[in-house]
Motif scaffolding. Structure first.
Motif, PDB file in Angstrom:
ATOM      1  N   PHE A  69      39.891 105.795  27.787  1.00 49.23           N
ATOM      2  CA  PHE A  69      39.668 104.423  29.320  1.00 49.23           C
ATOM      3  C   PHE A  69      39.650 105.701  30.207  1.00 49.23           C
ATOM      4  O   PHE A  69      38.989 105.770  31.715  1.00 49.23           O
ATOM      5  N   ALA A  70      40.911 106.271  30.488  1.00 47.06           N
ATOM      6  CA  ALA A  70      41.537 107.099  31.647  1.00 47.06           C
ATOM      7  C   ALA A  70      40.675 108.359  32.064  1.00 47.06           C
ATOM      8  O   ALA A  70      39.952 108.721  32.946  1.00 47.06           O
ATOM      9  N   ARG A 124      42.865 104.040  23.128  1.00 53.19           N
ATOM     10  CA  ARG A 124      42.180 104.184  23.477  1.00 53.19           C
ATOM     11  C   ARG A 124      42.155 104.233  25.324  1.00 53.19           C
ATOM     12  O   ARG A 124      40.883 103.912  26.049  1.00 53.19           O
ATOM     13  N   ALA A 125      43.052 103.589  25.159  1.00 47.14           N
ATOM     14  CA  ALA A 125      43.508 103.701  27.005  1.00 47.14           C
ATOM     15  C   ALA A 125      43.512 104.841  27.178  1.00 47.14           C
ATOM     16  O   ALA A 125      43.089 105.218  29.032  1.00 47.14           O
ATOM     17  N   ILE A 184      33.240 102.302  32.327  1.00 46.82           N
ATOM     18  CA  ILE A 184      33.945 102.039  33.160  1.00 46.82           C
ATOM     19  C   ILE A 184      33.733 103.070  34.559  1.00 46.82           C
ATOM     20  O   ILE A 184      34.993 104.132  35.072  1.00 46.82           O
ATOM     21  N   MET A 197      32.939 100.166  26.110  1.00 45.15           N
ATOM     22  CA  MET A 197      34.024 100.265  27.225  1.00 45.15           C
ATOM     23  C   MET A 197      33.618 101.537  28.446  1.00 45.15           C
ATOM     24  O   MET A 197      34.083 100.748  30.026  1.00 45.15           O
ATOM     25  N   GLU A 225      37.548 106.979  33.644  1.00 41.39           N
ATOM     26  CA  GLU A 225      37.599 106.431  35.067  1.00 41.39           C
ATOM     27  C   GLU A 225      37.563 107.253  35.005  1.00 41.39           C
ATOM     28  O   GLU A 225      37.093 107.794  36.859  1.00 41.39           O
ATOM     29  N   ASP A 246      47.963 107.662  31.497  1.00 44.99           N
ATOM     30  CA  ASP A 246      48.242 108.500  32.930  1.00 44.99           C
ATOM     31  C   ASP A 246      48.731 109.829  32.307  1.00 44.99           C
ATOM     32  O   ASP A 246      48.601 110.818  33.409  1.00 44.99           O
ATOM     33  N   GLU A 259      48.063 102.500  29.106  1.00 40.34           N
ATOM     34  CA  GLU A 259      47.952 102.428  29.989  1.00 40.34           C
ATOM     35  C   GLU A 259      48.907 103.812  30.560  1.00 40.34           C
ATOM     36  O   GLU A 259      48.530 104.591  31.433  1.00 40.34           O
TER      37      GLU A 259
END
Lengths: 283, 593
Positions: B343-344, B339-340, B372, B368, B347, B550, B546
């Motif tokens: 999201f990254a 999930r992280a 973002i 989500m 973004e 990265d 997270e």
């Protein structure tokens, strides 16, 4: 005498309700006056002045204001970072106003999340807080251990994809007890916290320690006990990649056998609750 | 397929300054016009792939630069290729194909170099709506870049000068008289197509065209007429008067990425993109180029209609230049690292497909992700261990969303307990998800990537347990060690197709995996206790997913092979190489559960 509440079962709820709605009125008034370029310090000062004008003389804690990614406590390592800074508000930025005034001896502790202009992500976070309000009330009525409820809230946050940001508060608390406070002519505060209120909290902690409960609702072992009757200021705080949102309001816990009366929110006429109701109507 | 074989292609000739330019057009004429300008040694056919993709949406115009392809050459050649004359040519073409609307300009290599001149001189104002530049800096900006570095030569600046100086070897060669012409018309011209295939990975076909030796011989005058003059006396007013999109291939052997430092000063409305690829991206990455060009044109057209400035469409996350608009598929995306990671990427502006067994969680991740910055995101409920379901997913993704650019095989489950307590059923479960899930992903989506032939990247989530033996995790470690080796082998195989493969070894990360881990040999109550206990220990370690996400984005950008993430994972990796005995000692310790 730290606690003026003689009987925990029948606290003077009207006084608490009054100060809580006063605090929320302050939050809404200040939020309405926030403009791009206002700093956190200015926003905190605005809350303080607004409440002082209306008779508030003592504080559980002085007003806080967090802007931008500080609403998610990004990079917070030491408690001093909670204090307002010179961060300026920009369009689209989320903000949180958090204040805990004492009025006529009654304490409130509230948190108000908003944002300057449109921010769909922030709206989503606010909407998702509703499930937490319901979950907490439901599980308190079931008399689950506070530590377990904490973990369930944590799990719900993870399912929603959020990070638990109330863990950043001192002792990682999701809630703490509030109580009546003696009115003194001189009421100093240390590190933003009113000494009278701290005294009350300490005395609760001392009594609780003897009886196996704690006025702090934390993820730790000392919170592994069923909800203690009294008033709890509950503040679940969601964080998502630099955006944070919370509400904070008082939950009344009694030792009644009737589940409905064993726990209830002090007041349902609050901005975030009204907002959820409006959203439901709109949907 | 040559340009004129494309449906609806038409040709016209435009006369200007004593020469005749060959202009090809595709797509409906009423639509906004995009002009594609080719480089050196090329002809307009370098754009065939990109043009055919753009023609559905825009009026596409290509022309052979003077002296190239089927355009005639000026006489004499010397002095016939100055930027002023090239600007005349462009204006003549623009006036012929789109007399009353400004055109969108796209340039590659020398096409971009001359386009920079077009967008920075006064007389083209109002004739150009936007400019997409790839692999060709403005000679004026380049001149200032050199001057700046010569006047204050810090070590870093000297390094940059020397680096670009070495990459520019061919420019010096082209300044020698006669020899380049002889080489191009002789052996070099013959071998060039093979060299492009081997060194630049340009697919074989009818490019380069048969006019190559003449194009290259004439085009040498582009350099001789302009480079020395402009680099020694760069214009000081070379400011772009249109929005610019800069696409930088990261593997360009002729141009350093550092050339574009501070380009914002010259082009105030700049959008940066970067692309894994070598110099000839119009041949090797047409899909991505066409989509970025279309997106940029559309944004500028929309802005013009609204009468406002161009909205900054580029997302703001780290590596947004690299992942904007790309398609990323993440498995195990309903929680934790998956999930992280989704999201990254969101973004960074990527389009995200979130895959998980848990349909609700996958949908939530997609929802989500859209909030973002992902321009689009979808949740798909698929069990990665189910081969048929994965095949179906791949078909659906390819048909509806496109070919995946980055695949993250992240789904995994935990299994702890001694080897002797682990049943064959346990083994099957963990291998099905942790190993077969990765195999299915790599095989099915990897094949799609390879068949498209435009590069891509595969990330497999292995684990520090892949090289740290442990008595507590025999089955899990085995599955992850297999994933690590699979990634290494696949990396070796797919390198020639420009597909990178990375294995990520996170270590102890605070995710939900501990709450679902199976503990072999424990009854239900004991298992529940162990899950809680491990979750608490992992919570104490509290390394956020997270940061693993990265590391994954960084691994893709840098094409890293094996990436240990947490300090303990890095430490164990080091020990596994220099002191494996120590690791074996650690393996014997009982975990504190």
């Amino acid at each position: 005498m730290a606690s003026a509440v003689k009987d925990a079962r029948a606290p003077d709820l009207r006084g608490f309700r009054e100060v809580q709605s006063l605090a929320y009125a302050c939050a809404e008034a200040v939020a309405g006056r926030l403009r791009p370029g206002v700093t956190e310090r200015e926003a905190a000062r605005m809350q303080r002045d607004w409440l002082r004008e209306r008779g508030v003389r003592d504080w559980f804690h002085l007003p806080f204001a967090w802007f931008g990614d500080r609403t998610a406590f990004a990079g917070f390592r030491i408690p001093l970072q909670f204090f307002p800074t010179n961060r300026k508000l920009e369009p689209g930025m989320p903000f949180i106003l958090d204040m805990a005034p004492v009025y006529r001896g009654f304490t409130a502790d509230i948190g108000y999340s908003g944002c300057l202009g449109l921010n769909p992500l922030h709206d989503k976070l606010l909407a998702d807080l509703e499930a937490h309000r319901e979950l907490i009330l439901h599980e308190v009525r079931e008399r689950r251990s506070l530590r377990e409820i904490y973990e369930d809230v944590d799990r719900l946050m993870i399912r929603q994809g959020y990070a638990n940001r109330h863990r950043a508060y001192p002792f990682g608390v999701i809630a703490h007890k509030v109580d009546r406070v003696a009115e003194r002519r001189w009421s100093p505060h240390v590190f933003g916290f009113g000494t009278q209120s701290l005294k009350g909290l300490m005395s609760d902690a001392l009594h609780g320690h003897r009886d196996g409960w704690s006025p702090l609702w934390s993820p730790y072992q000392f919170s592994d006990h069923p909800p203690q009757p009294g008033l709890w200021a509950v503040e679940p705080h969601l964080g998502f990649r630099g955006t944070g949102a919370k509400f904070e309001e008082v939950l009344v816990v009694t030792d009644s056998k009737n589940p409905e009366e064993s726990a209830f929110w002090l007041d349902d006429d609050l901005p975030h609750v009204r907002r959820w109701a409006e959203e439901r109507v709109a949907a | 397929m040559s340009l004129l074989d494309l449906p609806g292609a038409r040709e016209r000739r435009v006369r200007t300054g004593g020469i005749e330019l060959c202009v090809a057009e595709l797509g409906e004429e009423g639509r906004p016009t995009v002009v594609l300008v080719h480089g050196y040694p090329d002809s307009k056919e370098v754009w065939t792939e990109v043009a055919s993709r753009l023609a559905d949406q825009w009026h596409v115009v290509l022309y052979d630069v003077r002296g190239h392809g089927r355009s005639t050459a000026p006489k004499p050649l010397r002095g016939g290729f100055t930027l002023e004359k090239l600007t005349d040519d462009f204006l003549a073409v623009a006036n012929a194909v789109s007399p009353d609307r400004p055109v969108h300009l796209v340039g590659h290599d020398w096409g971009s170099v001359q386009s920079w001149e077009f967008v920075t001189v006064k007389r083209t104002e109002g004739r150009i709506a936007s400019f997409t530049s790839m692999s060709g800096p403005s000679l004026d900006h380049f001149g200032h870049w050199i001057k700046q570095r010569m006047t204050r030569p810090t070590p870093r600046r000297v390094g940059q000068l020397l680096g670009q100086g070495a990459k520019s070897w061919y420019i010096y060669m082209l300044h020698t008289p006669v020899l380049p012409e002889l080489a191009w018309r002789g052996p070099l011209g013959k071998r060039w197509p093979r060299m492009l295939q081997r060194l630049e990975k340009v697919p074989a076909g009818d490019y380069p065209t048969s006019s190559l030796p003449d194009d290259a011989a004439h085009g040498a005058w582009l350099y001789r007429d302009n480079v020395r003059a402009r680099l020694s006396r760069p214009r000081t007013d070379a400011y772009a008067h249109v929005p610019v999109q800069l696409i930088t291939p990261t593997g360009d052997v002729f141009l350093s990425e550092k050339l574009y430092d501070q380009l914002e000063l010259w082009a105030p409305q700049l959008v940066r993109r970067s692309l894994d690829g070598k110099h000839w991206v119009p041949r090797t990455r047409p899909d991505q180029l066409a989509s970025w060009i279309s997106e940029f044109i559309a944004a500028n057209e929309a802005a013009k209609e609204n009468g406002g400035p161009v909205q900054n469409t580029a997302p703001t996350g780290a590596y947004a230049d690299r992942f904007g608009g790309r398609l990323v598929l993440v498995t195990g995306a309903a929680g934790g690292i998956g999930r992280a990671t989704a999201f990254a990427f969101a973004e960074a502006g990527a389009r995200v497909v979130a895959v998980d067994r848990d349909a609700e969680g996958a949908a939530r991740t997609a929802e989500m992700a859209r909030l973002i910055g992902a321009p689009a995101a979808w949740g798909e409920a698929v069990d990665v261990s189910d081969e048929q379901a994965m095949e179906k997913l791949a078909e659906k993704v390819a048909a509806e969303y496109g070919i995946v650019d980055v695949l993250v095989n992240n789904a995994g489950i935990g299994l702890s307990g001694s080897f002797l307590d682990t049943t064959s059923e346990d083994w099957k479960n963990v291998l099905d998800v942790n190993l077969w899930g990765v195999i299915h992903g790599c095989r099915i989506f990897g094949r799609q990537m390879a068949e498209r032939g435009q590069g891509g990247h595969i990330v497999n989530t292995a684990s520090a347990a892949a090289y740290q033996p442990s008595r507590a995790l025999p089955a899990y470690s085995t599955s992850k060690a297999a994933v690590l080796m699979l990634s290494e082998c696949l990396r070796a195989e797919l390198a020639e197709r420009s597909i990178g493969v990375s294995a990520i070894c996170p270590g102890i990360v605070n995710t939900n995996i501990t709450a679902t881990t199976r503990f072999a040999g424990a009854d239900a109550a004991e298992e529940e206790r162990l899950r809680k206990r491990t979750s608490r220990l992992y919570g104490l370690r509290n390394y956020p997913p997270e940061r693993v996400a990265d590391a994954i984005l960084k691994a893709v950008v840098r094409n890293q092979a094996v990436v240990p993430v947490t300090p303990e994972a890095r430490g164990a990796r080091l020990l596994s190489r220099f002191s494996p005995g120590a690791l074996r000692g650690i393996a014997r310790l009982k975990p504190p559960l």
